[in-house]
Design a protein around this motif. Sequence first.
Motif, PDB file in Angstrom:
ATOM      1  N   LEU A 135       0.800  -1.221   0.000  1.00 50.65           N
ATOM      2  CA  LEU A 135       0.000   0.000   0.000  1.00 50.65           C
ATOM      3  C   LEU A 135       0.834   1.273   0.000  1.00 50.65           C
ATOM      4  N   ARG A 136       2.038   1.209   0.572  1.00 52.84           N
ATOM      5  CA  ARG A 136       2.933   2.372   0.685  1.00 52.84           C
ATOM      6  C   ARG A 136       2.225   3.559   1.343  1.00 52.84           C
ATOM      7  N   PRO A 137       1.678   3.360   2.535  1.00 53.23           N
ATOM      8  CA  PRO A 137       0.944   4.448   3.196  1.00 53.23           C
ATOM      9  C   PRO A 137       1.874   5.564   3.659  1.00 53.23           C
ATOM     10  N   GLN A 138       1.371   6.786   3.586  1.00 53.28           N
ATOM     11  CA  GLN A 138       2.124   7.894   4.166  1.00 53.28           C
ATOM     12  C   GLN A 138       1.893   8.006   5.664  1.00 53.28           C
ATOM     13  N   VAL A 139       0.763   7.471   6.140  1.00 52.05           N
ATOM     14  CA  VAL A 139       0.397   7.578   7.554  1.00 52.05           C
ATOM     15  C   VAL A 139      -0.021   6.210   8.067  1.00 52.05           C
ATOM     16  N   LEU A 140       0.549   5.832   9.215  1.00 49.62           N
ATOM     17  CA  LEU A 140       0.186   4.608   9.920  1.00 49.62           C
ATOM     18  C   LEU A 140      -0.339   4.990  11.302  1.00 49.62           C
ATOM     19  N   VAL A 141      -1.482   4.439  11.675  1.00 47.53           N
ATOM     20  CA  VAL A 141      -2.094   4.704  12.982  1.00 47.53           C
ATOM     21  C   VAL A 141      -2.184   3.402  13.760  1.00 47.53           C
ATOM     22  N   THR A 142      -1.735   3.426  15.012  1.00 51.64           N
ATOM     23  CA  THR A 142      -1.892   2.279  15.895  1.00 51.64           C
ATOM     24  C   THR A 142      -1.923   2.782  17.333  1.00 51.64           C
ATOM     25  N   PRO A 184       6.279   7.607   6.300  1.00 57.08           N
ATOM     26  CA  PRO A 184       6.735   8.922   6.760  1.00 57.08           C
ATOM     27  C   PRO A 184       6.211   9.346   8.135  1.00 57.08           C
ATOM     28  N   LYS A 185       4.935   9.028   8.425  1.00 60.15           N
ATOM     29  CA  LYS A 185       4.346   9.485   9.689  1.00 60.15           C
ATOM     30  C   LYS A 185       3.629   8.321  10.384  1.00 60.15           C
ATOM     31  N   VAL A 186       3.904   8.193  11.674  1.00 63.50           N
ATOM     32  CA  VAL A 186       3.236   7.194  12.502  1.00 63.50           C
ATOM     33  C   VAL A 186       2.571   7.919  13.668  1.00 63.50           C
ATOM     34  N   TYR A 187       1.303   7.624  13.890  1.00 60.46           N
ATOM     35  CA  TYR A 187       0.554   8.225  14.995  1.00 60.46           C
ATOM     36  C   TYR A 187       0.064   7.134  15.941  1.00 60.46           C
ATOM     37  N   TRP A 188      -0.007   7.503  17.204  1.00 60.20           N
ATOM     38  CA  TRP A 188      -0.640   6.650  18.212  1.00 60.20           C
ATOM     39  C   TRP A 188      -1.974   7.268  18.591  1.00 60.20           C
ATOM     40  N   ASP A 226      -2.869  18.112  27.065  1.00 59.12           N
ATOM     41  CA  ASP A 226      -2.773  18.767  25.759  1.00 59.12           C
ATOM     42  C   ASP A 226      -1.347  18.842  25.222  1.00 59.12           C
ATOM     43  N   GLU A 227      -0.369  19.044  26.100  1.00 61.04           N
ATOM     44  CA  GLU A 227       1.007  19.213  25.626  1.00 61.04           C
ATOM     45  C   GLU A 227       1.569  17.937  25.004  1.00 61.04           C
ATOM     46  N   ALA A 228       0.962  16.789  25.310  1.00 66.14           N
ATOM     47  CA  ALA A 228       1.432  15.524  24.733  1.00 66.14           C
ATOM     48  C   ALA A 228       0.713  15.171  23.438  1.00 66.14           C
ATOM     49  N   LEU A 229      -0.383  15.846  23.141  1.00 73.98           N
ATOM     50  CA  LEU A 229      -1.167  15.551  21.948  1.00 73.98           C
ATOM     51  C   LEU A 229      -0.594  16.288  20.738  1.00 73.98           C
ATOM     52  N   ALA A 280       4.252   9.779  16.639  1.00 77.53           N
ATOM     53  CA  ALA A 280       5.330   8.910  17.099  1.00 77.53           C
ATOM     54  C   ALA A 280       6.521   8.917  16.146  1.00 77.53           C
ATOM     55  N   LYS A 281       6.283   9.286  14.903  1.00 73.61           N
ATOM     56  CA  LYS A 281       7.357   9.353  13.911  1.00 73.61           C
ATOM     57  C   LYS A 281       6.978  10.372  12.862  1.00 73.61           C
ATOM     58  N   GLY A 282       7.968  11.130  12.397  1.00 74.87           N
ATOM     59  CA  GLY A 282       7.728  12.090  11.337  1.00 74.87           C
ATOM     60  C   GLY A 282       7.710  13.517  11.837  1.00 74.87           C
ATOM     61  N   VAL A 283       7.497  14.418  10.911  1.00 81.48           N
ATOM     62  CA  VAL A 283       7.499  15.853  11.211  1.00 81.48           C
ATOM     63  C   VAL A 283       6.065  16.353  11.274  1.00 81.48           C
ATOM     64  N   ALA A 284       5.746  17.040  12.349  1.00 83.18           N
ATOM     65  CA  ALA A 284       4.389  17.553  12.516  1.00 83.18           C
ATOM     66  C   ALA A 284       4.088  18.632  11.490  1.00 83.18           C
ATOM     67  N   GLY A 285       2.869  18.644  11.026  1.00 80.64           N
ATOM     68  CA  GLY A 285       2.421  19.719  10.161  1.00 80.64           C
ATOM     69  C   GLY A 285       2.038  20.933  10.982  1.00 80.64           C
ATOM     70  N   PRO A 286       1.625  22.008  10.340  1.00 82.07           N
ATOM     71  CA  PRO A 286       1.261  23.219  11.070  1.00 82.07           C
ATOM     72  C   PRO A 286       0.021  23.019  11.928  1.00 82.07           C
ATOM     73  N   ALA A 287      -0.010  23.722  13.041  1.00 81.98           N
ATOM     74  CA  ALA A 287      -1.172  23.656  13.931  1.00 81.98           C
ATOM     75  C   ALA A 287      -2.307  24.480  13.357  1.00 81.98           C
ATOM     76  N   GLY A 288      -3.528  24.001  13.574  1.00 82.42           N
ATOM     77  CA  GLY A 288      -4.711  24.722  13.136  1.00 82.42           C
ATOM     78  C   GLY A 288      -5.290  25.543  14.262  1.00 82.42           C
ATOM     79  N   VAL A 289      -6.533  25.952  14.114  1.00 83.91           N
ATOM     80  CA  VAL A 289      -7.170  26.808  15.125  1.00 83.91           C
ATOM     81  C   VAL A 289      -7.330  26.075  16.448  1.00 83.91           C
ATOM     82  N   SER A 290      -7.334  24.740  16.411  1.00 84.14           N
ATOM     83  CA  SER A 290      -7.464  23.956  17.639  1.00 84.14           C
ATOM     84  C   SER A 290      -6.185  23.952  18.455  1.00 84.14           C
ATOM     85  N   GLY A 291      -5.081  24.393  17.827  1.00 88.62           N
ATOM     86  CA  GLY A 291      -3.783  24.328  18.479  1.00 88.62           C
ATOM     87  C   GLY A 291      -3.035  23.049  18.170  1.00 88.62           C
ATOM     88  N   PHE A 292      -3.680  22.134  17.424  1.00 85.63           N
ATOM     89  CA  PHE A 292      -3.070  20.858  17.045  1.00 85.63           C
ATOM     90  C   PHE A 292      -3.066  20.729  15.524  1.00 85.63           C
TER      91      PHE A 292
END
Length: 301
Positions: A135-142, A184-188, A226-229, A280-292
């Motif tokens: 699949l070559r996903p750009q984002v993996l969630v677990t 490129p990006k892994v999220y928990w 919030d600071e960990a999200l 968990a891996k990768g570079v964060a994108g810009p924060a939106g109005v939510s702060g995340f």
Amino acid sequence: MPDRRLLLVHAHPDDESIQCGLTMARYVAEGAHVTLVSCTLGEHGEVLIPDLAHLAAEHEDRLGPQRLVELSDAMGHLGVTDFRRLGGDGAYRDSGMVWDENGNAAPMDEIDPRAFWRADLLEAANHLVAVIRELRPQVLVTYDEFGNYGHPDHIQAHRVSTYAAALAAVDSHRRDLGPAWDVPKVYWTAESASRLREGARLMAEAGQEMPFEFDLENLPPMFSEDEALSAAISSTPEHVQAKLDAMKAHATQITPDGQFFAMGLDLAAITWGTEFYRLAKGVAGPAGVSGFEEDLFAGLG
């Protein structure tokens, strides 16, 4: 394949709808390819429908096929057409769990030889390596290392996903499973502590009690401040409703009058209307109005 590809790895049917249903519905609607890998069929789940109680593991042990039907219905609500079982149907079995003397989730004393908790880590990871390279996903969630609330299968899903993502990127590893791919990006998945406290406040104002018993000042590891999200994924009311419908499709596990909907559908829509993640891996994108981050694909080239 579409330009954006999202892969989610969950332990049992219903985990995906509870934690990521909104995310899945949103990205399907936006044209991304969304793939769900379920590691087991949840054979040891509690059966909440009396007429189906005979399917439980301690009786006829036929709950797995029923939960696959429910999963199919849930994916229909979310629009997901690519949903698979790790290694194929029946490769791994729900390990079950008990609550230990400290109130923590733990493996059962006696578990099936095919239990996911007992799975050979390399073998299970290679099943997922093949999916990642296909699949070559750009984002993996677990899950995180605690497996959200500590279920052994959730912890194992974290371990398998983490190992598989690393192995998939190694060119010399199992070339028979396809060309190497570095996700490129892994999220928990994560739960927001501040959102829980706000929900408790709203319920108190409405004269209702929280359906889940938590010490709001001493929350378990599944809740993050919030600071960990990193990311907060929201979407349209239609996608929120799709998530709620997907949750209800898992009828043996979630009842419309049960804990998940005890606050009423309006407040449930608020409670389940945003899904949180830790990067968990990768570079964060810009924060939106939510702060995340408000798009899991943000920041990718």
